[in-house]
Design a protein around this motif. Structure first.
Motif, PDB file in Angstrom:
ATOM      1  N   LEU A 156      -6.182  -3.510   1.012  1.00 42.29           N
ATOM      2  CA  LEU A 156      -6.684  -3.161   2.344  1.00 42.29           C
ATOM      3  C   LEU A 156      -8.170  -3.504   2.491  1.00 42.29           C
ATOM      4  O   LEU A 156      -8.594  -3.997   3.537  1.00 42.29           O
ATOM      5  N   PHE A 201     -13.692 -11.180   0.436  1.00 41.62           N
ATOM      6  CA  PHE A 201     -12.246 -10.987   0.597  1.00 41.62           C
ATOM      7  C   PHE A 201     -11.473 -11.733  -0.485  1.00 41.62           C
ATOM      8  O   PHE A 201     -10.586 -11.183  -1.138  1.00 41.62           O
ATOM      9  N   MET A 246     -13.840 -12.551  10.597  1.00 40.79           N
ATOM     10  CA  MET A 246     -13.406 -13.200  11.833  1.00 40.79           C
ATOM     11  C   MET A 246     -14.054 -12.509  13.035  1.00 40.79           C
ATOM     12  O   MET A 246     -14.478 -13.174  13.979  1.00 40.79           O
ATOM     13  N   GLY A 247     -14.095 -11.172  12.998  1.00 39.41           N
ATOM     14  CA  GLY A 247     -14.681 -10.421  14.100  1.00 39.41           C
ATOM     15  C   GLY A 247     -16.155 -10.747  14.296  1.00 39.41           C
ATOM     16  O   GLY A 247     -16.633 -10.853  15.432  1.00 39.41           O
ATOM     17  N   MET A 300       0.829  -1.227   0.000  1.00 38.30           N
ATOM     18  CA  MET A 300       0.000   0.000   0.000  1.00 38.30           C
ATOM     19  C   MET A 300       0.851   1.260   0.000  1.00 38.30           C
ATOM     20  O   MET A 300       0.519   2.238  -0.661  1.00 38.30           O
ATOM     21  N   LEU A 339     -11.898  -9.580   5.466  1.00 35.07           N
ATOM     22  CA  LEU A 339     -11.489 -10.778   6.205  1.00 35.07           C
ATOM     23  C   LEU A 339     -11.510 -10.523   7.714  1.00 35.07           C
ATOM     24  O   LEU A 339     -11.992 -11.360   8.487  1.00 35.07           O
ATOM     25  N   ALA A 340     -11.004  -9.378   8.127  1.00 38.00           N
ATOM     26  CA  ALA A 340     -10.996  -9.039   9.547  1.00 38.00           C
ATOM     27  C   ALA A 340     -12.424  -9.012  10.094  1.00 38.00           C
ATOM     28  O   ALA A 340     -12.713  -9.538  11.170  1.00 38.00           O
ATOM     29  N   LEU A 341     -13.312  -8.413   9.314  1.00 35.46           N
ATOM     30  CA  LEU A 341     -14.712  -8.314   9.726  1.00 35.46           C
ATOM     31  C   LEU A 341     -15.365  -9.693   9.802  1.00 35.46           C
ATOM     32  O   LEU A 341     -16.201  -9.947  10.684  1.00 35.46           O
ATOM     33  N   ALA A 399     -16.407 -14.203  15.771  1.00 32.71           N
ATOM     34  CA  ALA A 399     -15.881 -14.218  17.142  1.00 32.71           C
ATOM     35  C   ALA A 399     -16.936 -13.732  18.132  1.00 32.71           C
ATOM     36  O   ALA A 399     -16.892 -14.067  19.307  1.00 32.71           O
ATOM     37  N   VAL A 450      -6.764  -3.026  10.757  1.00 32.12           N
ATOM     38  CA  VAL A 450      -7.114  -2.605   9.400  1.00 32.12           C
ATOM     39  C   VAL A 450      -7.674  -1.183   9.419  1.00 32.12           C
ATOM     40  O   VAL A 450      -7.339  -0.364   8.553  1.00 32.12           O
ATOM     41  N   ASP A 459      -8.403  -7.117   3.146  1.00 35.11           N
ATOM     42  CA  ASP A 459      -8.018  -7.384   4.543  1.00 35.11           C
ATOM     43  C   ASP A 459      -9.148  -7.025   5.501  1.00 35.11           C
ATOM     44  O   ASP A 459      -9.408  -7.734   6.475  1.00 35.11           O
ATOM     45  N   ALA A 460      -9.801  -5.884   5.225  1.00 34.35           N
ATOM     46  CA  ALA A 460     -10.892  -5.428   6.095  1.00 34.35           C
ATOM     47  C   ALA A 460     -12.059  -6.419   6.057  1.00 34.35           C
ATOM     48  O   ALA A 460     -12.655  -6.727   7.094  1.00 34.35           O
ATOM     49  N   SER A 490     -11.009 -20.524  10.694  1.00 41.09           N
ATOM     50  CA  SER A 490      -9.567 -20.285  10.669  1.00 41.09           C
ATOM     51  C   SER A 490      -8.854 -21.335   9.815  1.00 41.09           C
ATOM     52  O   SER A 490      -7.998 -21.014   8.993  1.00 41.09           O
TER      53      SER A 490
END
Lengths: 310, 310
Positions: free
Chosen positions: B87, B56, B97-98, A64, B93-95, B101, A123, B90-91, B116
């Protein structure tokens, strides 16, 4: 590519001496487990996971930011191409989650949930950092010091906080103590970022692995620069004038810019922020109910993180 | 950018009618929860998570593959640039998992662990797919049908399997039943990939949103092509000769290549593989201890996934 990222091989596959990083996140995880009274082994899956997430974020951030050098070497995208580097980052992240998902002992579930939440913060922090690039250098739309510190808390503080919390959770520490450790790690992360920003301007290329004045060369809005620009001082205004031209800065102009940041108080401010946040983190280590020996090592690690030269 | 990816807005922010996908992964998750006797709401966090992971993977895969069109529109990297698209992926993917979770009810922990592990498989599958690009078209180093199917199991099967398993786990189904559902979803994924490969060559651009012969144009080693090349037939050898030149194929040569794939049996083979894997998946749905009405809908969804035209 992951091995290259960790500094274990050259891009052509030749084995390589030495390691690829300071390993402070895994150290934080392991010491946090010991601090809640567990053996260091309890935190290993968490230590591996946070270091893998860190490696993921470096690989993607370098894409990035267009950064070509890291740790004295080519960045992954520069060595292998953007597509493979995107995938390598994804693989590091996947492996991080997979590693922690297989952890047992302590509250492995809470640890996994915390890592997931950390990713979202990470992120968002990176997104803010990228968005800062398009903000003006001065005027009401310029980045504020508060905004910068919030970004640093997400981009850097969240993962250090996660390392400490995950270590405590895998070590069987209570949730409230893990929260304290997360707060401690987050403070360290903000301090660390301030130091990183100082080194990005004034660090010795021989130890940082990056050219001198690197962040100024790349027109990055780091903490000393933001603080200088918001200082309402003459050097601060001169700095804004210089940066607003948008043109590449030659060595003389880079030296001038660095001097203006310093004279506007940006350098001192970043140094103070690093020390203040370190002190807050140390207070938590002192006051929390932790194993005395491990707490001492945690404090030493904290000081090292903030007072390093690279 | 995420809203753009889901088809909710144009790149300039204008709201947009219609949705951005078939939503088969969330459908599979919700139906799997119902199949183990839970209300559909039980699977919502899992349904959201698998769709986010899918989004993602599309955003990042399009960067790696250099694809400029998806669902009749520009891909994210084409519309916003590579860095922001990395990015945004990535966001997402993060969301994912979040979101998972924070799920509760059923065995949310096992669901998160499964997601995972799925990520690792997904990335390995994509890595194989990318690596296939550098393999020769013929000779002992050429990609085998078995290797291709293993790649498809990772790249496509793992997430469909995960969707079904996560739905079952969040619905409170026993681990063994979730494993069965994972196997069912994985088979569907392999079938889906075979159909996707067929549509990549012979699909109608009006419904696929991609140019005719798109995968041949891009010299992609898809299942019909791999099967044709390994067929030990005259059209298979002619196809290898044509593709080994490495030069861009004009419309006439594309039509010829598609015909050679067909005459070498690659088209029939892919179709058979789709049907065989669908039948295996349907057998699991029939034999597993599932709610009858939901099982019927799962079977209908399975048939739709494999017999779709886009």
């Amino acid at each position: 590519m992951a091995a290259f990222t960790f500094g274990w091989i050259e891009a052509d596959g030749t084995p390589r001496e030495g390691s690829g990083g300071k390993g402070m996140r895994p150290a934080l995880a392991v010491l946090s487990a010991r601090a809640v009274g567990a053996p260091p082994e309890a935190a290993v899956a968490g230590a591996v996971a946070v270091e893998l997430v860190h490696a993921f974020s470096l690989v993607h951030d370098d894409i990035m930011d267009g950064d070509e050098l890291r740790r004295h070497r080519e960045t992954a995208w520069k060595a292998y191409g953007v597509g493979p580097a995107v995938l390598a980052g994804d693989a590091l992240l996947a492996l991080a989650m997979g590693t922690l998902a297989q952890a047992s002992g302590g509250d492995a579930v809470a640890a996994l949930a915390r890592l997931s939440d950390t990713l979202v913060e990470l992120v968002n922090g990176q997104a803010d950092d990228v968005a800062f690039e398009n903000r003006p250098w001065s005027g009401p739309e310029a980045v504020t010091v508060e905004e910068y510190q919030e970004m640093a808390a997400g981009k850097t503080g969240s993962l250090l906080g996660c390392a400490a919390a995950v270590g405590a959770l895998l070590g069987g520490g209570p949730a409230a103590l893990a929260d304290e450790m997360a707060r401690m790690g987050r403070l360290l992360g903000i301090a660390f970022q301030a130091v990183d920003d100082l080194l990005g301007i004034w660090g010795d290329p021989a130890t940082t692995g990056k050219p001198v004045f690197n962040d100024l060369r790349q027109h990055k809005k780091t903490l000393p620069v933001v603080a200088a620009l918001r200082s309402d001082t003459e050097p601060g205004r001169q700095l804004a004038d210089l940066l607003e031209t948008g043109r590449p800065l030659d060595e003389d102009l880079l030296r001038l810019a660095a001097e203006l940041v310093d004279r506007a108080g940006g350098r001192d401010f970043a140094q103070e922020q690093a020390e203040t946040h370190l002190e807050e983190a140390l207070k938590i280590i002192e006051s929390a109910a932790l194993d005395t020996a491990a707490a001492g090592e945690l404090a030493a690690l904290s000081r090292y993180i903030v007072r390093r030269s690279h």
